[in-house]
Design a protein around this motif. Structure first.
Motif, PDB file in Angstrom:
ATOM      1  N   SER A 400      27.997 111.221  40.991  1.00 39.75           N
ATOM      2  CA  SER A 400      27.967 111.061  39.536  1.00 39.75           C
ATOM      3  C   SER A 400      26.941 110.038  39.084  1.00 39.75           C
ATOM      4  CB  SER A 400      29.350 110.652  39.021  1.00 39.75           C
ATOM      5  OG  SER A 400      29.732 109.394  39.553  1.00 39.75           O
ATOM      6  N   LYS A 401      26.379 109.271  40.033  1.00 43.95           N
ATOM      7  CA  LYS A 401      25.454 108.189  39.666  1.00 43.95           C
ATOM      8  C   LYS A 401      24.058 108.359  40.232  1.00 43.95           C
ATOM      9  CE  LYS A 401      28.746 105.890  37.561  1.00 43.95           C
ATOM     10  NZ  LYS A 401      28.768 105.817  36.079  1.00 43.95           N
ATOM     11  N   SER A 402      23.848 109.292  41.145  1.00 41.87           N
ATOM     12  CA  SER A 402      22.539 109.402  41.783  1.00 41.87           C
ATOM     13  C   SER A 402      22.118 110.859  41.922  1.00 41.87           C
ATOM     14  CB  SER A 402      22.568 108.739  43.163  1.00 41.87           C
ATOM     15  OG  SER A 402      23.538 109.346  43.995  1.00 41.87           O
ATOM     16  N   LEU A 403      20.810 111.072  41.870  1.00 41.17           N
ATOM     17  CA  LEU A 403      20.222 112.402  41.995  1.00 41.17           C
ATOM     18  C   LEU A 403      19.130 112.385  43.052  1.00 41.17           C
ATOM     19  CD1 LEU A 403      19.795 113.311  38.210  1.00 41.17           C
ATOM     20  CD2 LEU A 403      21.394 114.401  39.795  1.00 41.17           C
ATOM     21  N   ALA A 404      18.952 113.512  43.730  1.00 42.96           N
ATOM     22  CA  ALA A 404      17.846 113.636  44.674  1.00 42.96           C
ATOM     23  C   ALA A 404      16.542 113.886  43.938  1.00 42.96           C
ATOM     24  CB  ALA A 404      18.119 114.766  45.663  1.00 42.96           C
ATOM     25  N   GLU A 405      16.625 114.522  42.778  1.00 45.57           N
ATOM     26  CA  GLU A 405      15.442 114.803  41.950  1.00 45.57           C
ATOM     27  C   GLU A 405      15.727 114.312  40.538  1.00 45.57           C
ATOM     28  OE1 GLU A 405      12.866 118.623  40.230  1.00 45.57           O
ATOM     29  OE2 GLU A 405      14.518 118.930  41.637  1.00 45.57           O
ATOM     30  N   SER A 406      14.882 113.438  40.046  1.00 50.48           N
ATOM     31  CA  SER A 406      15.067 112.902  38.698  1.00 50.48           C
ATOM     32  C   SER A 406      13.713 112.725  38.031  1.00 50.48           C
ATOM     33  CB  SER A 406      15.810 111.559  38.753  1.00 50.48           C
ATOM     34  OG  SER A 406      15.093 110.618  39.539  1.00 50.48           O
ATOM     35  N   TRP A 407      13.745 112.580  36.713  1.00 48.02           N
ATOM     36  CA  TRP A 407      12.499 112.454  35.948  1.00 48.02           C
ATOM     37  C   TRP A 407      12.295 111.014  35.501  1.00 48.02           C
ATOM     38  CZ3 TRP A 407       8.984 116.267  33.794  1.00 48.02           C
ATOM     39  CH2 TRP A 407       9.099 117.511  34.427  1.00 48.02           C
ATOM     40  N   LYS A 408      11.059 110.553  35.663  1.00 55.87           N
ATOM     41  CA  LYS A 408      10.740 109.173  35.294  1.00 55.87           C
ATOM     42  C   LYS A 408       9.502 109.106  34.404  1.00 55.87           C
ATOM     43  CE  LYS A 408      12.612 106.784  39.370  1.00 55.87           C
ATOM     44  NZ  LYS A 408      12.271 105.986  40.567  1.00 55.87           N
ATOM     45  N   ALA A 543      25.195 102.664  30.039  1.00 56.72           N
ATOM     46  CA  ALA A 543      24.345 103.374  31.002  1.00 56.72           C
ATOM     47  C   ALA A 543      23.893 102.515  32.168  1.00 56.72           C
ATOM     48  CB  ALA A 543      23.128 103.966  30.298  1.00 56.72           C
ATOM     49  N   GLY A 544      23.896 101.191  32.023  1.00 58.66           N
ATOM     50  CA  GLY A 544      23.409 100.344  33.104  1.00 58.66           C
ATOM     51  C   GLY A 544      21.901 100.203  33.082  1.00 58.66           C
ATOM     52  N   LYS A 545      21.276 100.317  34.254  1.00 60.57           N
ATOM     53  CA  LYS A 545      19.844 100.047  34.384  1.00 60.57           C
ATOM     54  C   LYS A 545      19.021 101.208  33.836  1.00 60.57           C
ATOM     55  CE  LYS A 545      18.959  97.805  38.016  1.00 60.57           C
ATOM     56  NZ  LYS A 545      18.859  97.509  39.459  1.00 60.57           N
ATOM     57  N   LEU A 546      18.210 100.917  32.818  1.00 61.23           N
ATOM     58  CA  LEU A 546      17.342 101.930  32.212  1.00 61.23           C
ATOM     59  C   LEU A 546      15.891 101.796  32.661  1.00 61.23           C
ATOM     60  CD1 LEU A 546      18.537 102.010  28.471  1.00 61.23           C
ATOM     61  CD2 LEU A 546      19.299 103.429  30.377  1.00 61.23           C
ATOM     62  N   VAL A 547      15.464 100.560  32.896  1.00 54.36           N
ATOM     63  CA  VAL A 547      14.044 100.300  33.177  1.00 54.36           C
ATOM     64  C   VAL A 547      13.930  99.302  34.318  1.00 54.36           C
ATOM     65  CG1 VAL A 547      11.903  99.285  32.253  1.00 54.36           C
ATOM     66  CG2 VAL A 547      13.319 100.757  30.794  1.00 54.36           C
ATOM     67  N   GLN A 548      12.930  99.514  35.184  1.00 52.04           N
ATOM     68  CA  GLN A 548      12.540  98.538  36.202  1.00 52.04           C
ATOM     69  C   GLN A 548      11.028  98.367  36.127  1.00 52.04           C
ATOM     70  OE1 GLN A 548      14.802  98.726  40.139  1.00 52.04           O
ATOM     71  NE2 GLN A 548      14.992 100.848  39.450  1.00 52.04           N
ATOM     72  N   ARG A 608      24.790 114.082  36.534  1.00 50.30           N
ATOM     73  CA  ARG A 608      24.531 115.503  36.785  1.00 50.30           C
ATOM     74  C   ARG A 608      24.570 116.329  35.508  1.00 50.30           C
ATOM     75  NH1 ARG A 608      28.958 116.189  41.454  1.00 50.30           N
ATOM     76  NH2 ARG A 608      30.028 114.826  39.942  1.00 50.30           N
ATOM     77  N   ASP A 609      25.166 115.784  34.455  1.00 48.60           N
ATOM     78  CA  ASP A 609      25.213 116.487  33.174  1.00 48.60           C
ATOM     79  C   ASP A 609      24.020 116.150  32.290  1.00 48.60           C
ATOM     80  OD1 ASP A 609      27.687 117.590  33.899  1.00 48.60           O
ATOM     81  OD2 ASP A 609      28.746 115.807  33.188  1.00 48.60           O
ATOM     82  N   ALA A 610      23.164 115.227  32.750  1.00 47.45           N
ATOM     83  CA  ALA A 610      22.032 114.778  31.944  1.00 47.45           C
ATOM     84  C   ALA A 610      20.731 115.472  32.327  1.00 47.45           C
ATOM     85  CB  ALA A 610      21.857 113.260  32.076  1.00 47.45           C
ATOM     86  N   ILE A 611      20.792 116.402  33.300  1.00 50.29           N
ATOM     87  CA  ILE A 611      19.596 117.102  33.770  1.00 50.29           C
ATOM     88  C   ILE A 611      19.942 118.585  33.882  1.00 50.29           C
ATOM     89  CG2 ILE A 611      20.166 116.776  36.226  1.00 50.29           C
ATOM     90  CD1 ILE A 611      17.167 116.326  36.729  1.00 50.29           C
ATOM     91  N   PRO A 612      18.996 119.487  33.589  1.00 51.35           N
ATOM     92  CA  PRO A 612      19.322 120.917  33.599  1.00 51.35           C
ATOM     93  C   PRO A 612      19.860 121.425  34.932  1.00 51.35           C
ATOM     94  CG  PRO A 612      17.282 120.564  32.408  1.00 51.35           C
ATOM     95  CD  PRO A 612      17.652 119.241  33.003  1.00 51.35           C
TER      96      PRO A 612
END
Length: 622
Positions: A400-408, A543-548, A608-612
Motif C-alpha cells: 500500500s506504500k510502495s510501487l515498482a514503477e512510479s512517476w516522478k 501523504a508523508g514525504k512528497l519531495v526529496q 496502488r489507487d493513485a496510478i492507473p
C-alpha cells in the motif's frame, strides 16, 4: 394632420427577443459532444435546452418505466381491444420489470414470449405498453452523469439498460418534466450504436465496490466514478506541472529509463537483459544451490550427533565395534559435507559470474530509479531543466506504500544553492494546490464526500500558508520530547515520525533540511561540519514525504572521496565526474512523486489507487 409615430414608441411596441444561447461546443475530431460541455456549465446545461446533440458514453445505471401519459391498461390502438387487467399475472409483471427474467422467459418459450405484454385483451392478441428507459451515462469528461431518455420504440431496452453498456445517441437537450437532481436530460431520437455487455460476467455490474476489489480489474476500474475522478485529478496535476515549469523558464528534457549506472549503494535495481536462457540457468542454479544448502545443513547436524555418540562410546569403552562403525560413519559424513560445500561454492561463483558481453548493450543495464544524474548534464548546459516520467525500484515494503514503477517530476537548477531548490519546490506544490481547486472542483468535491472530508481544507492550507522549515537536528530534538524511546541522531526518520511532525505538531507541510550524510546519496554536497549534507525533504499531512532534493556536490575531489568511501567503482560513474572536470557549477534540484501528490490531494491511503496500472511484487497482470 396626424403626427407620425415616434421611433421610440415603435420600438417599445416591438417585443424584445433574447439572443439564442451559444451552440454547445463539439469535439473537434467527431460530431460528438463532451458531456462536460453540457453539464459543466454554470446553469447545469439549462441554457442549451432545445439544441440537438450527439453524445456517447457508458451506462452507469438504467431503469425501465412506463411511458408518462400512456395509461397502463392500454397502448396506442388499444381501444379496439379493451384490456382485461385481471388477466395480468404476477409473473408477467416481474418479467416486465426485470430484464434478466425477460431473457429467461424468451428462452423457455422458444422466443415467443413477449416480455412487455402486461395485459390480455378480451377478444384479441396481447397489447404492448410503451416503456421508457432512463439511463445515466458518463463519457469520463466530467464527474457528472447525463440522464438519457430512450423510448422503447427506438431500441430494445433490455440491450441498453445493463451497467457497462456503451451507447451513442442523438437527441435534444431538454429540461426534465419532473423536478429532480438532473438539471437537464437528453431526449433520444436515434440510437446509433450499442456495445452490449454480459451482465452476469461483467464484474462492475453490482453496486458500490471496494477499492481492493477494483484493483483486480485495473483495465475496467476507470469506468467507476471514483477511479475516473482520480484519473482526471492526476491529469490536471500533470498538466499543471508542465505549466508551472514552462512559465518559470524551465525546459522539459526526456531522460533515459535504461541506464548502466548503478549507484544505489548495493540496493537492487531491475536488470535489462536479452540473455533469457542464461537468466533461466541462473535461476535453476540458484534453486539447486538452495536445495544443496538445506541438505548441507542437515548433514552438519548429523555430524554433530555422530560426534556426541562417539564421545559417549569412548568414555564407556564397552563396545569397540560400535565405536569403529561410528567413526567410519562420521568420516563418510565429513567427506559428503566437504563435497557439498565445494559444490555450493562453485554454483555460487557460476551464478555470480555472468558474461554480459553478449547482452544487447554489451554490459549490465538497468531500469533507472532516478534521472537526476543524467538531468544534471543538461542543467549544466541549459541552466534550468525538468523531466517527467516513470522510474523503477525493487521495493519489498508494504504494497500500500510502495510501487515498482512510479512517476516522478525531477528538477535541476544551475547556479543554485540549497535554499533556491527549497523555494522552487515549495512554490511548485503551492501552485498545484491552487490549480487543482480551480480546474477540478467537482472531482475534489467527490473525493471530499467519498474518500476524505478533510482534503479540501488540506489543499487550501498548503496553497495559502508558508511551509515550516526545520533542520534534521531540530526535528530529532522535537521528536525526542514526544517519544519515551529516543530517536538517535543519524536515524532515518520513519513514516510515523514524519506524520507526527506534519500532522500533529505543525499541521502543515514541513521542510526538513541538513540531513546526516550517511542517509543521503553520495552526490549531495557535504557541509562544513562534515556530518551533514545540503539535502532536504518535504513532508505533508496525510501523504508523508512528497519531495526529496538538495544541493549537489560540485567539488570533484569531495565527490571522488565520498564515492571511494562508499565502495563505488569510479569507472561506473566517470562520465558524471566529467561534469565537475569541465565547467563545474553549483547546482541544486529535487524530485517529487506524482503518486504521493495524488494521495495528498485525494486523501487516498493506498498508493496502488493513485496510478492507473499499479506494479509491485507479485502484481503485474495487465
Amino acid at each position: 394632420m396626424a403626427s407620425e409615430p415616434s421611433l421610440s414608441a415603435s420600438n417599445e411596441s416591438i417585443p424584445q427577443m433574447e439572443p439564442p444561447p451559444p451552440p454547445v461546443e463539439r469535439f473537434k475530431y467527431s460530431d460528438r459532444v463532451f458531456l462536460r460541455s453540457i453539464l459543466g456549465r454554470a446553469d447545469g446545461g439549462k441554457g442549451l435546452a432545445g439544441q440537438r446533440v450527439l453524445v456517447g458514453g457508458w451506462v452507469k445505471s438504467g431503469v425501465e418505466k412506463q411511458k408518462p401519459g400512456v395509461p397502463s391498461s392500454m397502448s396506442p390502438g388499444a381501444a379496439a381491444h379493451p384490456v382485461v387487467k385481471d388477466a395480468t399475472t404476477c409473473s408477467e409483471v416481474l418479467i416486465n420489470r426485470l430484464p434478466i427474467l425477460r431473457s429467461i422467459a424468451r428462452i423457455l418459450t422458444g422466443g415467443g414470449c413477449n416480455a412487455l405484454s402486461i395485459g390480455k385483451p378480451a377478444d384479441g392478441p396481447a397489447k404492448h405498453v410503451i416503456t421508457v428507459g432512463y439511463l445515466r451515462i458518463s463519457d469520463g469528461s466530467c464527474a457528472a452523469n447525463l440522464q438519457v431518455v430512450v423510448d422503447s420504440s427506438l431500441h430494445t431496452l433490455s440491450q441498453i439498460l445493463p451497467t457497462g453498456t456503451s451507447i451513442l445517441v442523438e437527441g435534444v437537450i431538454a429540461i426534465p418534466k419532473a423536478p429532480g437532481k438532473h438539471a437537464v436530460e437528453l431526449e433520444a431520437e436515434k440510437v446509433l450504436y450499442v456495445g452490449g455487455v454480459d451482465a452476469d460476467k461483467y464484474p462492475l455490474s453490482i453496486g458500490l465496490l471496494s477499492r481492493a476489489f477494483l484493483r483486480a480489474y485495473p483495465h475496467l476500474r476507470p469506468r467507476t466514478s471514483m477511479v475516473a475522478s482520480i484519473a482526471r485529478i492526476r491529469n490536471s496535476l500533470s498538466h499543471s506541472t508542465h505549466q508551472f515549469f514552462q512559465s518559470n523558464g524551465f525546459l522539459n528534457v526526456q531522460m533515459p529509463i535504461i541506464t548502466t549506472t548503478n549507484l544505489r549503494n548495493h540496493k537492487k535495481m531491475f536488470e535489462v537483459s536479452i540473455l533469457s536462457s542464461k537468466a533461466d540457468d541462473s535461476l535453476r542454479l540458484a534453486a539447486i544451490n538452495d536445495q544443496e544448502a538445506k541438505t548441507l545443513e542437515t548433514i552438519k547436524a548429523a555430524i554433530k550427533e555422530k560426534s556426541k555418540r562417539i564421545e559417549e562410546l569412548k568414555r564407556s569403552n564397552s563396545n569397540k565395534e560400535a565405536l569403529l562403525t561410528a567413526l567410519q560413519d562420521l568420516q563418510k559424513a565429513n567427506e559428503l559435507a566437504h563435497q557439498l560445500e565445494h559444490k555450493h561454492t562453485s554454483i555460487l561463483t557460476k551464478t555470480k559470474k555472468e558474461d554480459f558481453s553478449e547482452n544487447f548493450f554489451g554490459r549490465q543495464a538497468y531500469l533507472s530509479s532516478s534521472t537526476q544524474l543524467h538531468l544534471e548534464s543538461y542543467a549544466c548546459s541549459l541552466s534550468c531543466v525538468y523531466s517527467f516520467g516513470p522510474t523503477f525500484q525493487v521495493e519489498d515494503g508494504q504494497p500500500s506504500k510502495s510501487l515498482a514503477e512510479s512517476w516522478k517530476v525531477e528538477v535541476e537548477l544551475a547556479f543554485a544553492r540549497l535554499e533556491d531548490a527549497m523555494n522552487c519546490a515549495e512554490d511548485f506544490l503551492r501552485y498545484l494546490c491552487h490549480s487543482i481547486i480551480e480546474h477540478c472542483p467537482h472531482d475534489i468535491q467527490f473525493m471530499y464526500k467519498r474518500i476524505d472530508n478533510k482534503c479540501i481544507d488540506r489543499i487550501k492550507s498548503m496553497g495559502s500558508s508558508p511551509f515550516a522549515r526545520i533542520s534534521y537536528t531540530e526535528a530529532v530534538e522535537i521528536l525526542n520530547k514526544r517519544f519515551e524511546e529516543k530517536v538517535e541522531w543519524g536515524t532515518i526518520l520513519s513514516r510515523e515520525h514524519e506524520s507526527i511532525l506534519a500532522d500533529e505538531i505543525y499541521g502543515r507541510p514541513v521542510i526538513i533540511y541538513d540531513h546526516p550524510k550517511d542517509s543521503k546519496p553520495f552526490y549531495m554536497r557535504v557541509r562544513d561540519d562534515f556530518k551533514t549534507v545540503s539535502a532536504f525533504d518535504i513532508i505533508a499531512p496525510k501523504a508523508g514525504k512528497l519531495v526529496q532534493g538538495g544541493q549537489k556536490e560540485e567539488r570533484l575531489d569531495k565527490l571522488i572521496e565520498r564515492g571511494r568511501k562508499l565502495g563505488l567503482v569510479q569507472e561506473d560513474y566517470d562520465w558524471y565526474l566529467d561534469l565537475r572536470r569541465h565547467g563545474t557549477v553549483q547546482h541544486s534540484g529535487f524530485s517529487a512523486g506524482l503518486e504521493e501528490i495524488v494521495m495528498f490531494v485525494t486523501g487516498l491511503d493506498d498508493i496502488r489507487d493513485a496510478i492507473p496500472f499499479p506494479r509491485n511484487r507479485g502484481s503485474a497482470d495487465t
